[in-house]
Design an enzyme around this catalytic site. Structure first.
Site, PDB file in Angstrom:
ATOM      1  N   ASP A 100       0.822  -1.216   0.000  1.00  0.00           N
ATOM      2  CA  ASP A 100       0.000   0.000   0.000  1.00  0.00           C
ATOM      3  C   ASP A 100       0.857   1.267   0.000  1.00  0.00           C
ATOM      4  O   ASP A 100       1.948   1.278   0.557  1.00  0.00           O
ATOM      5  CB  ASP A 100      -0.917  -0.033   1.244  1.00  0.00           C
ATOM      6  CG  ASP A 100      -2.088   0.921   1.115  1.00  0.00           C
ATOM      7  OD1 ASP A 100      -2.345   1.410  -0.011  1.00  0.00           O
ATOM      8  OD2 ASP A 100      -2.740   1.183   2.134  1.00  0.00           O
ATOM      9  N   GLY A 143      -0.061   5.521  -4.410  1.00  0.00           N
ATOM     10  CA  GLY A 143      -0.663   6.803  -4.787  1.00  0.00           C
ATOM     11  C   GLY A 143      -0.065   7.956  -4.000  1.00  0.00           C
ATOM     12  O   GLY A 143       0.302   8.997  -4.565  1.00  0.00           O
ATOM     13  N   ARG A 144       0.071   7.763  -2.684  1.00  0.00           N
ATOM     14  CA  ARG A 144       0.626   8.824  -1.839  1.00  0.00           C
ATOM     15  C   ARG A 144       2.089   9.105  -2.193  1.00  0.00           C
ATOM     16  O   ARG A 144       2.546  10.245  -2.196  1.00  0.00           O
ATOM     17  CB  ARG A 144       0.510   8.449  -0.351  1.00  0.00           C
ATOM     18  CG  ARG A 144      -0.862   8.751   0.230  1.00  0.00           C
ATOM     19  CD  ARG A 144      -1.094   8.008   1.518  1.00  0.00           C
ATOM     20  NE  ARG A 144      -1.430   6.607   1.260  1.00  0.00           N
ATOM     21  CZ  ARG A 144      -1.482   5.680   2.201  1.00  0.00           C
ATOM     22  NH1 ARG A 144      -1.200   5.987   3.454  1.00  0.00           N
ATOM     23  NH2 ARG A 144      -1.831   4.456   1.891  1.00  0.00           N
ATOM     24  N   TRP A 145       2.809   8.042  -2.515  1.00  0.00           N
ATOM     25  CA  TRP A 145       4.225   8.201  -2.890  1.00  0.00           C
ATOM     26  C   TRP A 145       4.334   9.101  -4.131  1.00  0.00           C
ATOM     27  O   TRP A 145       5.169   9.995  -4.191  1.00  0.00           O
ATOM     28  CB  TRP A 145       4.817   6.816  -3.161  1.00  0.00           C
ATOM     29  CG  TRP A 145       6.275   6.805  -3.496  1.00  0.00           C
ATOM     30  CD1 TRP A 145       7.323   6.741  -2.619  1.00  0.00           C
ATOM     31  CD2 TRP A 145       6.851   6.843  -4.810  1.00  0.00           C
ATOM     32  NE1 TRP A 145       8.517   6.734  -3.302  1.00  0.00           N
ATOM     33  CE2 TRP A 145       8.253   6.795  -4.644  1.00  0.00           C
ATOM     34  CE3 TRP A 145       6.329   6.909  -6.102  1.00  0.00           C
ATOM     35  CZ2 TRP A 145       9.133   6.817  -5.729  1.00  0.00           C
ATOM     36  CZ3 TRP A 145       7.203   6.942  -7.187  1.00  0.00           C
ATOM     37  CH2 TRP A 145       8.594   6.890  -6.988  1.00  0.00           C
ATOM     38  N   SER A 186      -7.794  -5.524  -4.890  1.00  0.00           N
ATOM     39  CA  SER A 186      -8.878  -6.055  -4.054  1.00  0.00           C
ATOM     40  C   SER A 186     -10.217  -5.973  -4.775  1.00  0.00           C
ATOM     41  O   SER A 186     -10.352  -5.240  -5.766  1.00  0.00           O
ATOM     42  CB  SER A 186      -8.959  -5.262  -2.743  1.00  0.00           C
ATOM     43  OG  SER A 186      -9.474  -3.970  -2.981  1.00  0.00           O
ATOM     44  N   ASN A 237     -11.151  -2.502  -4.999  1.00  0.00           N
ATOM     45  CA  ASN A 237     -10.400  -1.619  -5.894  1.00  0.00           C
ATOM     46  C   ASN A 237     -11.101  -1.395  -7.238  1.00  0.00           C
ATOM     47  O   ASN A 237     -10.773  -0.454  -7.963  1.00  0.00           O
ATOM     48  CB  ASN A 237      -8.970  -2.144  -6.128  1.00  0.00           C
ATOM     49  CG  ASN A 237      -8.060  -1.993  -4.922  1.00  0.00           C
ATOM     50  OD1 ASN A 237      -7.133  -2.785  -4.719  1.00  0.00           O
ATOM     51  ND2 ASN A 237      -8.277  -0.978  -4.100  1.00  0.00           N
ATOM     52  N   ARG A 274     -12.378   2.135  -7.921  1.00  0.00           N
ATOM     53  CA  ARG A 274     -11.504   3.267  -8.259  1.00  0.00           C
ATOM     54  C   ARG A 274     -11.854   3.806  -9.644  1.00  0.00           C
ATOM     55  O   ARG A 274     -12.521   3.127 -10.424  1.00  0.00           O
ATOM     56  CB  ARG A 274     -10.040   2.804  -8.233  1.00  0.00           C
ATOM     57  CG  ARG A 274      -9.588   2.501  -6.831  1.00  0.00           C
ATOM     58  CD  ARG A 274      -8.094   2.306  -6.762  1.00  0.00           C
ATOM     59  NE  ARG A 274      -7.707   2.045  -5.386  1.00  0.00           N
ATOM     60  CZ  ARG A 274      -6.477   2.104  -4.933  1.00  0.00           C
ATOM     61  NH1 ARG A 274      -5.484   2.413  -5.754  1.00  0.00           N
ATOM     62  NH2 ARG A 274      -6.218   1.855  -3.677  1.00  0.00           N
ATOM     63  N   ARG A 313       1.983  -4.820   6.222  1.00  0.00           N
ATOM     64  CA  ARG A 313       1.295  -3.776   5.463  1.00  0.00           C
ATOM     65  C   ARG A 313       2.156  -2.515   5.469  1.00  0.00           C
ATOM     66  O   ARG A 313       2.578  -2.058   6.531  1.00  0.00           O
ATOM     67  CB  ARG A 313      -0.084  -3.451   6.032  1.00  0.00           C
ATOM     68  CG  ARG A 313      -0.795  -2.390   5.170  1.00  0.00           C
ATOM     69  CD  ARG A 313      -2.230  -2.158   5.528  1.00  0.00           C
ATOM     70  NE  ARG A 313      -2.857  -1.323   4.511  1.00  0.00           N
ATOM     71  CZ  ARG A 313      -4.126  -1.385   4.143  1.00  0.00           C
ATOM     72  NH1 ARG A 313      -4.934  -2.249   4.713  1.00  0.00           N
ATOM     73  NH2 ARG A 313      -4.604  -0.585   3.198  1.00  0.00           N
ATOM     74  N   SER A 369      -8.095  -4.593   5.331  1.00  0.00           N
ATOM     75  CA  SER A 369      -8.736  -4.332   4.031  1.00  0.00           C
ATOM     76  C   SER A 369      -9.159  -5.615   3.302  1.00  0.00           C
ATOM     77  O   SER A 369      -8.863  -5.784   2.109  1.00  0.00           O
ATOM     78  CB  SER A 369      -7.830  -3.480   3.135  1.00  0.00           C
ATOM     79  OG  SER A 369      -7.531  -2.257   3.757  1.00  0.00           O
TER      80      SER A 369
HETATM   81  C1  IPE Z   1      -5.557  -2.685  -0.107  1.00  0.00           C
HETATM   82  O1  IPE Z   1      -5.165  -1.360  -0.304  1.00  0.00           O
HETATM   83  C2  IPE Z   1      -5.537  -3.418  -1.402  1.00  0.00           C
HETATM   84  C3  IPE Z   1      -4.225  -3.599  -2.025  1.00  0.00           C
HETATM   85  C4  IPE Z   1      -3.061  -3.256  -1.536  1.00  0.00           C
HETATM   86  C5  IPE Z   1      -4.263  -4.261  -3.287  1.00  0.00           C
HETATM   87  P1  IPE Z   1      -6.231  -0.185  -0.436  1.00  0.00           P
HETATM   88  O2  IPE Z   1      -5.444   1.069  -0.561  1.00  0.00           O
HETATM   89  O3  IPE Z   1      -7.190  -0.486  -1.519  1.00  0.00           O
HETATM   90  O4  IPE Z   1      -6.995  -0.258   0.962  1.00  0.00           O
HETATM   91  P2  IPE Z   1      -7.878   0.806   1.719  1.00  0.00           P
HETATM   92  O5  IPE Z   1      -8.938   1.230   0.770  1.00  0.00           O
HETATM   93  O6  IPE Z   1      -6.984   1.937   2.073  1.00  0.00           O
HETATM   94  O7  IPE Z   1      -8.373   0.086   2.915  1.00  0.00           O
HETATM   95  C1  IPE Z   2      -1.565   0.230  -3.376  1.00  0.00           C
HETATM   96  O1  IPE Z   2      -1.363   1.601  -3.394  1.00  0.00           O
HETATM   97  C2  IPE Z   2      -1.825  -0.344  -4.743  1.00  0.00           C
HETATM   98  C3  IPE Z   2      -3.199  -0.812  -4.965  1.00  0.00           C
HETATM   99  C4  IPE Z   2      -4.177  -0.794  -4.109  1.00  0.00           C
HETATM  100  C5  IPE Z   2      -3.476  -1.369  -6.268  1.00  0.00           C
HETATM  101  P1  IPE Z   2      -2.576   2.621  -3.406  1.00  0.00           P
HETATM  102  O2  IPE Z   2      -2.962   2.857  -4.825  1.00  0.00           O
HETATM  103  O3  IPE Z   2      -3.666   2.155  -2.524  1.00  0.00           O
HETATM  104  O4  IPE Z   2      -1.890   3.916  -2.816  1.00  0.00           O
HETATM  105  P2  IPE Z   2      -2.487   4.919  -1.742  1.00  0.00           P
HETATM  106  O5  IPE Z   2      -2.965   4.109  -0.588  1.00  0.00           O
HETATM  107  O6  IPE Z   2      -3.590   5.654  -2.423  1.00  0.00           O
HETATM  108  O7  IPE Z   2      -1.326   5.792  -1.402  1.00  0.00           O
HETATM  109 MG    MG Z   3      -4.085   2.411  -0.548  1.00  0.00          MG
END
Ligand code: IPE
Ligand code: IPE
Ligand code: MG
Length: 241
Positions: A12, A15-17, A57, A60, A63, A180, A188
């Site tokens: 996880d 996106g934030r990175w 997931s 996901n 999104r 995690r 999650s």
């Molecule tokens: C969990 O991460 C799913 C994966 C890493 C594939 P998310 O970023 O989707 O989880 P939530 O929404 O923050 O709980």
């Molecule tokens: C995990 O990173 C990758 C997937 C869930 C596919 P995120 O995309 O959830 O990144 P954040 O949590 O928004 O930073």
């Molecule tokens: Mg995430």
């Protein structure tokens, strides 16, 4: 050193990175895929039996469409590029999750990687793709109920082992260690049944910054944890001596 047999990772923070760098989320996913490759190799070299990576997931799918499509393409490209390396590293690949919900190109890539690596005897690498633990448990309940209805199974024969044999992770052992990244402290919907007694490790590191050094440190920390499984310390010592 007591090593975890089965490690699960919730990768996880991509996106934030990317956001911290003023870049689109997709940039983080690309870097994240590179880290996944490195950690797979590290886990195999460290003698881990099974590594399950949470890649996508069931939630996901909610999104933005563009991000979902990007992730599906990235996963397909990853598998096509990595298959030869997996074979070289003797890693057997499989997936858990709703394979039929994935786009056709990705289903094909998954199947060809599974076939190419089916005789590998080293680490077992599992990608959780369109995976959700609650759905997995409901599917297992349906399978068991059907067997009872068809007269193949007696209700009195249903126990934890029988139930677990209907989960998609079967016959992999339960999760010993769940990691995690990104500072979130939740599961999650990842491997809820299989992590009943796993050690949980939450790190603030965002997945694209995760590396082999931190992974090795987490595994080393694991070896010092006392897993009592409900017993008291003295019984635990007898069990492990
Ligand atoms: C969990 O991460 C799913 C994966 C890493 C594939 P998310 O970023 O989707 O989880 P939530 O929404 O923050 O709980
Ligand atoms: C995990 O990173 C990758 C997937 C869930 C596919 P995120 O995309 O959830 O990144 P954040 O949590 O928004 O930073
Ligand atoms: Mg995430």
């Amino acid at each position: 050193m007591i090593k975890p047999k089965h490690i699960g990772i919730i990768m996880d923070g991509n996106g934030r990175w990317a956001k911290l760098r003023g870049r689109p989320r997709t940039f983080g996913h690309i870097k994240g895929a590179r880290i996944a490759k490195k950690i797979v190799t590290a886990a195999a070299e460290l003698g881990i039996q099974t590594l399950t990576l949470y890649a996508f997931s069931t939630e996901n799918w909610l999104r933005p469409e563009q991000e979902v499509a990007f992730l599906m393409n990235l996963l397909g490209r990853y598998l096509k590029k990595e298959t030869t390396n997996l074979v070289k590293e003797n890693i057997r690949f499989s997936v858990i999750g709703e394979l039929d919900r994935l786009p056709n190109h990705l289903i094909r890539a998954v199947q060809s990687t599974i076939t190419a690596t089916q005789n590998c005897q080293g680490m077992h690498l599992v990608f959780a793709l369109s995976y959700g633990s609650r759905r997995e448990i409901v599917e297992a309940v349906k399978d068991v109920a059907t067997r009872v209805k068809n007269g193949e199974l007696d209700v009195s024969a249903i126990d934890e082992n029988l139930f677990a044999s209907h989960l998609s992770t079967y016959p992999a052992p339960d999760l010993d260690l769940m990691i995690r990244t990104s500072g979130e402290q939740r599961l999650s919907n990842f491997l809820l049944w299989q992590s009943a007694y796993s050690e949980l490790h939450f790190t603030k590191t965002l997945w694209p910054d995760f590396d082999r050094k931190e992974f090795e440190q987490i595994i080393s920390d694991f070896s010092f944890r006392e897993r009592r499984f409900g017993r008291v310390t003295e019984q635990h010592e007898q069990l492990t001596n």
